[in-house]
Design a protein around this motif. Structure first.
Motif, PDB file in Angstrom:
ATOM      1  N   VAL A 173      18.712 -19.041  52.618  1.00  0.00           N
ATOM      2  CA  VAL A 173      18.887 -19.679  54.106  1.00  0.00           C
ATOM      3  C   VAL A 173      18.308 -21.205  54.347  1.00  0.00           C
ATOM      4  O   VAL A 173      18.652 -21.714  54.980  1.00  0.00           O
ATOM      5  CB  VAL A 173      18.404 -18.337  54.949  1.00  0.00           C
ATOM      6  N   LEU A 174      16.681 -20.996  53.952  1.00  0.00           N
ATOM      7  CA  LEU A 174      16.069 -21.728  54.633  1.00  0.00           C
ATOM      8  C   LEU A 174      15.714 -23.178  53.654  1.00  0.00           C
ATOM      9  O   LEU A 174      15.503 -24.308  54.298  1.00  0.00           O
ATOM     10  CB  LEU A 174      14.523 -21.433  55.410  1.00  0.00           C
ATOM     11  N   GLU A 175      16.741 -22.987  52.919  1.00  0.00           N
ATOM     12  CA  GLU A 175      16.582 -23.893  52.045  1.00  0.00           C
ATOM     13  C   GLU A 175      15.235 -24.886  51.365  1.00  0.00           C
ATOM     14  O   GLU A 175      15.490 -26.204  51.001  1.00  0.00           O
ATOM     15  CB  GLU A 175      17.739 -25.408  51.964  1.00  0.00           C
ATOM     16  N   PHE A 176      14.086 -24.399  51.536  1.00  0.00           N
ATOM     17  CA  PHE A 176      12.370 -24.315  50.869  1.00  0.00           C
ATOM     18  C   PHE A 176      13.047 -24.668  49.274  1.00  0.00           C
ATOM     19  O   PHE A 176      13.516 -23.566  48.525  1.00  0.00           O
ATOM     20  CB  PHE A 176      11.810 -23.573  50.857  1.00  0.00           C
ATOM     21  N   LYS A 177      12.202 -25.898  48.779  1.00  0.00           N
ATOM     22  CA  LYS A 177      12.494 -26.622  46.978  1.00  0.00           C
ATOM     23  C   LYS A 177      11.264 -25.396  46.394  1.00  0.00           C
ATOM     24  O   LYS A 177      10.084 -25.823  47.067  1.00  0.00           O
ATOM     25  CB  LYS A 177      12.300 -27.590  46.926  1.00  0.00           C
ATOM     26  N   ILE A 178      11.711 -24.671  45.256  1.00  0.00           N
ATOM     27  CA  ILE A 178      10.247 -23.848  44.488  1.00  0.00           C
ATOM     28  C   ILE A 178      10.110 -25.307  43.759  1.00  0.00           C
ATOM     29  O   ILE A 178      10.139 -26.125  42.794  1.00  0.00           O
ATOM     30  CB  ILE A 178      11.256 -23.137  43.760  1.00  0.00           C
ATOM     31  N   VAL A 179       8.453 -25.426  44.888  1.00  0.00           N
ATOM     32  CA  VAL A 179       7.821 -26.017  43.149  1.00  0.00           C
ATOM     33  C   VAL A 179       6.870 -25.204  42.803  1.00  0.00           C
ATOM     34  O   VAL A 179       6.775 -25.808  41.386  1.00  0.00           O
ATOM     35  CB  VAL A 179       6.210 -25.994  44.444  1.00  0.00           C
ATOM     36  N   ARG A 180       6.447 -23.896  42.905  1.00  0.00           N
ATOM     37  CA  ARG A 180       6.345 -22.762  41.078  1.00  0.00           C
ATOM     38  C   ARG A 180       6.454 -21.609  41.748  1.00  0.00           C
ATOM     39  O   ARG A 180       6.266 -20.995  43.149  1.00  0.00           O
ATOM     40  CB  ARG A 180       4.736 -23.209  40.665  1.00  0.00           C
ATOM     41  N   GLU A 181       6.617 -20.406  40.705  1.00  0.00           N
ATOM     42  CA  GLU A 181       6.930 -19.023  40.813  1.00  0.00           C
ATOM     43  C   GLU A 181       5.768 -18.965  39.600  1.00  0.00           C
ATOM     44  O   GLU A 181       6.143 -18.621  38.435  1.00  0.00           O
ATOM     45  CB  GLU A 181       8.141 -18.497  40.779  1.00  0.00           C
ATOM     46  N   GLU A 199      -2.134  -9.519  36.678  1.00  0.00           N
ATOM     47  CA  GLU A 199      -3.579  -7.924  36.965  1.00  0.00           C
ATOM     48  C   GLU A 199      -3.183  -7.875  38.516  1.00  0.00           C
ATOM     49  O   GLU A 199      -3.765  -6.544  39.062  1.00  0.00           O
ATOM     50  CB  GLU A 199      -4.869  -8.985  36.947  1.00  0.00           C
ATOM     51  N   ARG A 200      -3.013  -8.579  39.313  1.00  0.00           N
ATOM     52  CA  ARG A 200      -2.328  -8.048  41.109  1.00  0.00           C
ATOM     53  C   ARG A 200      -1.266  -7.620  40.979  1.00  0.00           C
ATOM     54  O   ARG A 200      -0.473  -7.215  41.744  1.00  0.00           O
ATOM     55  CB  ARG A 200      -3.161  -9.626  41.223  1.00  0.00           C
ATOM     56  N   LYS A 201      -0.243  -7.494  39.614  1.00  0.00           N
ATOM     57  CA  LYS A 201       1.253  -7.610  40.381  1.00  0.00           C
ATOM     58  C   LYS A 201       1.989  -7.285  41.102  1.00  0.00           C
ATOM     59  O   LYS A 201       2.316  -6.748  42.436  1.00  0.00           O
ATOM     60  CB  LYS A 201       1.070  -5.702  40.155  1.00  0.00           C
ATOM     61  N   SER A 202       1.375  -9.109  41.853  1.00  0.00           N
ATOM     62  CA  SER A 202       1.953  -9.996  42.375  1.00  0.00           C
ATOM     63  C   SER A 202       2.330 -10.971  42.435  1.00  0.00           C
ATOM     64  O   SER A 202       2.381 -12.001  41.249  1.00  0.00           O
ATOM     65  CB  SER A 202       0.746  -9.959  43.035  1.00  0.00           C
ATOM     66  N   TYR A 203       3.555 -11.435  43.046  1.00  0.00           N
ATOM     67  CA  TYR A 203       4.348 -12.723  43.001  1.00  0.00           C
ATOM     68  C   TYR A 203       3.702 -13.210  43.560  1.00  0.00           C
ATOM     69  O   TYR A 203       3.062 -13.571  44.939  1.00  0.00           O
ATOM     70  CB  TYR A 203       5.724 -13.068  42.950  1.00  0.00           C
ATOM     71  N   LYS A 204       3.285 -14.536  42.896  1.00  0.00           N
ATOM     72  CA  LYS A 204       3.221 -16.186  44.310  1.00  0.00           C
ATOM     73  C   LYS A 204       4.500 -17.392  43.909  1.00  0.00           C
ATOM     74  O   LYS A 204       4.277 -18.134  43.059  1.00  0.00           O
ATOM     75  CB  LYS A 204       1.940 -16.614  44.200  1.00  0.00           C
ATOM     76  N   LEU A 205       5.094 -17.257  45.625  1.00  0.00           N
ATOM     77  CA  LEU A 205       6.339 -18.606  44.742  1.00  0.00           C
ATOM     78  C   LEU A 205       5.445 -19.596  46.132  1.00  0.00           C
ATOM     79  O   LEU A 205       5.783 -19.540  46.586  1.00  0.00           O
ATOM     80  CB  LEU A 205       7.168 -18.101  45.290  1.00  0.00           C
ATOM     81  N   ASP A 206       5.688 -20.637  45.316  1.00  0.00           N
ATOM     82  CA  ASP A 206       5.266 -22.070  46.025  1.00  0.00           C
ATOM     83  C   ASP A 206       6.464 -22.804  46.758  1.00  0.00           C
ATOM     84  O   ASP A 206       7.377 -22.897  46.030  1.00  0.00           O
ATOM     85  CB  ASP A 206       3.940 -22.796  45.566  1.00  0.00           C
ATOM     86  N   LEU A 207       6.314 -22.681  48.200  1.00  0.00           N
ATOM     87  CA  LEU A 207       7.773 -23.857  48.259  1.00  0.00           C
ATOM     88  C   LEU A 207       7.323 -24.682  48.844  1.00  0.00           C
ATOM     89  O   LEU A 207       6.391 -25.084  49.910  1.00  0.00           O
ATOM     90  CB  LEU A 207       8.160 -22.675  49.454  1.00  0.00           C
TER      91      LEU A 207
END
Length: 130
Positions: free
Chosen positions: A27-35, A40-48
């Protein structure tokens, strides 16, 4: 004198990772830098990337509280980060005004140093060394 260079990133904790990922990337068309999935945290981190200038960090955490306390991680805006050239000088400046900062940590993915502190209302803020 404290010299803030720019906003470094904005961190957002979401309730539905896939829905938020779709919103920010399609929708906002941000580019994915890293996912990154942090097992250990059961967590995603998506850098946009935001127009090549700023970065949104989108996080997921299992069972976050619905309110916005600073700890533990909760839904909503996590913190606002400011890039600085020298973290020790910036901390010294803040401490001169009786602002308490956390111990300096190092980002495991970038190797950069950072620290957290709060504004008078308790909003979590970060200094991130550029």
């Amino acid at each position: 004198m404290l010299k803030l260079n720019r906003i470094h990133h904005i961190a957002i904790i979401c309730s539905d990772y896939e829905r938020s990922k779709t919103f920010y990337t399609e929708v906002l068309e941000f580019k994915i830098v890293r996912e990154v999935y942090r097992e250990e945290r059961k967590s995603y981190k998506l850098d946009l990337e935001v127009n090549g200038l700023y970065q949104i960090e989108l996080f997921s955490f299992p069972g976050p509280p619905p309110a916005r306390p600073s700890q533990p991680e909760a839904l909503g805006l996590r913190h606002l980060a400011f890039e600085v050239n020298n973290i020790e000088e910036a901390i010294f400046h803040l401490n001169e005004y009786d602002v308490v900062t956390e111990p300096i940590r190092t980002d495991e993915f970038t190797g950069k140093r950072f620290t957290f502190f709060t504004d008078p209302d308790g909003l979590p803020l970060e200094l991130y060394e550029g």
